[in-house]
Design a protein around this motif. Structure first.
Motif, PDB file in Angstrom:
ATOM      1  N   PHE A 133     -54.505 -16.105 -36.112  1.00 57.36           N
ATOM      2  CA  PHE A 133     -55.239 -16.744 -37.195  1.00 57.36           C
ATOM      3  C   PHE A 133     -56.134 -17.833 -36.627  1.00 57.36           C
ATOM      4  O   PHE A 133     -55.681 -18.722 -35.901  1.00 57.36           O
ATOM      5  CB  PHE A 133     -54.275 -17.353 -38.214  1.00 57.36           C
ATOM      6  N   HIS A 134     -57.420 -17.755 -36.978  1.00 56.15           N
ATOM      7  CA  HIS A 134     -58.393 -18.781 -36.636  1.00 56.15           C
ATOM      8  C   HIS A 134     -58.883 -19.391 -37.948  1.00 56.15           C
ATOM      9  O   HIS A 134     -59.141 -18.667 -38.918  1.00 56.15           O
ATOM     10  CB  HIS A 134     -59.574 -18.184 -35.873  1.00 56.15           C
ATOM     11  N   PHE A 135     -59.053 -20.693 -37.976  1.00 54.72           N
ATOM     12  CA  PHE A 135     -59.397 -21.401 -39.205  1.00 54.72           C
ATOM     13  C   PHE A 135     -60.803 -21.966 -39.075  1.00 54.72           C
ATOM     14  O   PHE A 135     -61.076 -22.790 -38.197  1.00 54.72           O
ATOM     15  CB  PHE A 135     -58.364 -22.493 -39.472  1.00 54.72           C
ATOM     16  N   LEU A 136     -61.701 -21.490 -39.958  1.00 55.25           N
ATOM     17  CA  LEU A 136     -63.112 -21.813 -39.847  1.00 55.25           C
ATOM     18  C   LEU A 136     -63.610 -22.548 -41.081  1.00 55.25           C
ATOM     19  O   LEU A 136     -63.354 -22.123 -42.214  1.00 55.25           O
ATOM     20  CB  LEU A 136     -63.943 -20.540 -39.677  1.00 55.25           C
ATOM     21  N   ASP A 137     -64.346 -23.606 -40.865  1.00 54.25           N
ATOM     22  CA  ASP A 137     -65.132 -24.235 -41.930  1.00 54.25           C
ATOM     23  C   ASP A 137     -66.554 -23.737 -41.724  1.00 54.25           C
ATOM     24  O   ASP A 137     -67.345 -24.328 -40.985  1.00 54.25           O
ATOM     25  CB  ASP A 137     -65.043 -25.750 -41.825  1.00 54.25           C
ATOM     26  N   ALA A 138     -66.875 -22.598 -42.328  1.00 53.22           N
ATOM     27  CA  ALA A 138     -68.138 -21.915 -42.046  1.00 53.22           C
ATOM     28  C   ALA A 138     -68.606 -21.162 -43.281  1.00 53.22           C
ATOM     29  O   ALA A 138     -67.809 -20.808 -44.156  1.00 53.22           O
ATOM     30  CB  ALA A 138     -67.976 -20.942 -40.879  1.00 53.22           C
ATOM     31  N   SER A 139     -69.889 -20.895 -43.342  1.00 56.01           N
ATOM     32  CA  SER A 139     -70.448 -20.067 -44.407  1.00 56.01           C
ATOM     33  C   SER A 139     -70.024 -18.626 -44.188  1.00 56.01           C
ATOM     34  O   SER A 139     -69.613 -18.238 -43.077  1.00 56.01           O
ATOM     35  CB  SER A 139     -71.971 -20.162 -44.387  1.00 56.01           C
ATOM     36  N   TYR A 196     -59.749 -14.453 -39.473  1.00 55.27           N
ATOM     37  CA  TYR A 196     -60.469 -15.705 -39.677  1.00 55.27           C
ATOM     38  C   TYR A 196     -60.253 -16.184 -41.106  1.00 55.27           C
ATOM     39  O   TYR A 196     -60.606 -15.495 -42.058  1.00 55.27           O
ATOM     40  CB  TYR A 196     -61.947 -15.518 -39.355  1.00 55.27           C
ATOM     41  N   VAL A 197     -59.648 -17.361 -41.226  1.00 60.19           N
ATOM     42  CA  VAL A 197     -59.338 -17.957 -42.521  1.00 60.19           C
ATOM     43  C   VAL A 197     -60.402 -19.005 -42.836  1.00 60.19           C
ATOM     44  O   VAL A 197     -60.589 -19.960 -42.076  1.00 60.19           O
ATOM     45  CB  VAL A 197     -57.945 -18.608 -42.514  1.00 60.19           C
ATOM     46  N   LEU A 198     -61.093 -18.828 -43.962  1.00 58.84           N
ATOM     47  CA  LEU A 198     -62.141 -19.769 -44.353  1.00 58.84           C
ATOM     48  C   LEU A 198     -61.510 -20.948 -45.081  1.00 58.84           C
ATOM     49  O   LEU A 198     -60.862 -20.781 -46.126  1.00 58.84           O
ATOM     50  CB  LEU A 198     -63.155 -19.067 -45.262  1.00 58.84           C
ATOM     51  N   PRO A 214     -59.945 -26.987 -41.309  1.00 61.00           N
ATOM     52  CA  PRO A 214     -59.471 -26.132 -40.223  1.00 61.00           C
ATOM     53  C   PRO A 214     -58.359 -26.790 -39.412  1.00 61.00           C
ATOM     54  O   PRO A 214     -58.199 -28.014 -39.423  1.00 61.00           O
ATOM     55  CB  PRO A 214     -60.725 -25.904 -39.378  1.00 61.00           C
ATOM     56  N   ARG A 215     -57.587 -25.948 -38.732  1.00 63.41           N
ATOM     57  CA  ARG A 215     -56.518 -26.406 -37.857  1.00 63.41           C
ATOM     58  C   ARG A 215     -56.525 -25.534 -36.610  1.00 63.41           C
ATOM     59  O   ARG A 215     -57.328 -24.607 -36.502  1.00 63.41           O
ATOM     60  CB  ARG A 215     -55.154 -26.327 -38.558  1.00 63.41           C
ATOM     61  N   ALA A 216     -55.651 -25.821 -35.666  1.00 61.50           N
ATOM     62  CA  ALA A 216     -55.607 -25.050 -34.432  1.00 61.50           C
ATOM     63  C   ALA A 216     -55.242 -23.595 -34.711  1.00 61.50           C
ATOM     64  O   ALA A 216     -54.510 -23.287 -35.664  1.00 61.50           O
ATOM     65  CB  ALA A 216     -54.597 -25.666 -33.471  1.00 61.50           C
ATOM     66  N   ALA A 217     -55.764 -22.695 -33.872  1.00 62.28           N
ATOM     67  CA  ALA A 217     -55.456 -21.275 -34.015  1.00 62.28           C
ATOM     68  C   ALA A 217     -53.963 -21.030 -33.857  1.00 62.28           C
ATOM     69  O   ALA A 217     -53.262 -21.760 -33.143  1.00 62.28           O
ATOM     70  CB  ALA A 217     -56.239 -20.466 -32.992  1.00 62.28           C
ATOM     71  N   MET A 218     -53.456 -19.989 -34.546  1.00 65.60           N
ATOM     72  CA  MET A 218     -52.050 -19.628 -34.478  1.00 65.60           C
ATOM     73  C   MET A 218     -51.928 -18.196 -33.984  1.00 65.60           C
ATOM     74  O   MET A 218     -52.374 -17.262 -34.664  1.00 65.60           O
ATOM     75  CB  MET A 218     -51.383 -19.765 -35.850  1.00 65.60           C
ATOM     76  N   GLU A 219     -51.333 -18.018 -32.831  1.00 62.92           N
ATOM     77  CA  GLU A 219     -51.100 -16.682 -32.287  1.00 62.92           C
ATOM     78  C   GLU A 219     -49.755 -16.185 -32.786  1.00 62.92           C
ATOM     79  O   GLU A 219     -48.721 -16.812 -32.574  1.00 62.92           O
ATOM     80  CB  GLU A 219     -51.125 -16.719 -30.768  1.00 62.92           C
ATOM     81  N   MET A 220     -49.775 -15.034 -33.454  1.00 68.99           N
ATOM     82  CA  MET A 220     -48.577 -14.464 -34.051  1.00 68.99           C
ATOM     83  C   MET A 220     -48.156 -13.222 -33.265  1.00 68.99           C
ATOM     84  O   MET A 220     -48.844 -12.780 -32.330  1.00 68.99           O
ATOM     85  CB  MET A 220     -48.842 -14.098 -35.517  1.00 68.99           C
ATOM     86  N   GLU A 221     -47.055 -12.624 -33.671  1.00 61.26           N
ATOM     87  CA  GLU A 221     -46.630 -11.373 -33.059  1.00 61.26           C
ATOM     88  C   GLU A 221     -47.505 -10.220 -33.543  1.00 61.26           C
ATOM     89  O   GLU A 221     -48.158 -10.310 -34.572  1.00 61.26           O
ATOM     90  CB  GLU A 221     -45.164 -11.106 -33.410  1.00 61.26           C
TER      91      GLU A 221
END
Length: 210
Positions: A117-123, A99-101, A105-112
């Motif tokens: 990677f999930h992008f969060l605008d969160a505390s 989870y990237v703070l 934010p942008r769409a999740a990226m599924e890697m190998e």
């Protein structure tokens, strides 16, 4: 019960987790790779199987999710590049939901290799709720950079920290300890120094009765 942990996080003697200015060409600013040479040395053929290697091997043990700050995921301005996929290529070393703070934010990226990677605008607290759900019975790693670790410690959300104090002085950069004080009241602290000169600090949350 799952824990929130920091592992193998390197800082200078004066408490900086990165130098400045950070950029695509210099991810750690004027620190270069000096904060991480101790870890790289353990990967070399014939390297001693000592304290540095022992701590280094614990980097990814027991984790089901990671939280990192925007500055760990990319250089300043990476949010403006829709093709940026992180520093690590198509098979990042995390192998968990990560989870990237970020305020953009942008769409999740599924890697190998199991990393998404999930992008969060969160505390910090709200992001931890999401990461704990993803981790299940495993632990959540707070991966950095220094300002993100600082925010989680300041919010009293971290159970254990392993810090590698590297014998260099940076003088400026991103401080791990900014605004924190009296951690010895909250954490039991142990220190051991390896022959490389790196001091490994283990900070374990004290129980309420301790």
């Amino acid at each position: 019960m799952s824990l929130v942990r920091v592992t193998n996080f390197a800082i200078s003697l004066d408490g900086y987790g990165a130098g400045e200015p950070q950029s695509l060409e210099a991810p750690f600013g004027h620190a270069g790779m000096k904060l991480h040479e101790w870890r790289f040395a353990t990967w070399q053929p014939g390297a001693p199987n000592g304290l540095d290697a022992l701590f280094g091997r614990q980097y990814d043990v027991g984790f089901g999710a990671e939280i990192m700050g925007a500055n760990k995921f990319g250089p300043p301005g990476w949010q403006d590049d829709p093709d940026w996929r992180g520093w690590w290529g198509e098979d990042p070393p995390f192998h968990t939901p990560t989870y990237v703070l970020t305020h953009r934010p942008r769409a999740a990226m599924e890697m190998e290799g199991g990393t998404t990677f999930h992008f969060l605008d969160a505390s910090p607290t709200d992001a931890l709720v999401v990461a704990k759900e993803a981790a299940g019975d495993l632990d959540v790693r707070i991966g950095g950079g220094a300002s993100t670790v600082n925010a989680y410690v300041a919010a009293d959300l971290v159970d254990h920290l392993h810090l590698a104090v590297v014998p260099i002085v940076l003088g400026r950069g991103t401080s791990l300890w900014q605004g924190l004080e009296a951690l010895e009241d909250t954490f039991h602290i142990e220190a051991v120094t390896s022959p490389s000169g790196v001091t490994h600090l283990s900070l374990t949350r004290r129980s309420p009765s301790a």
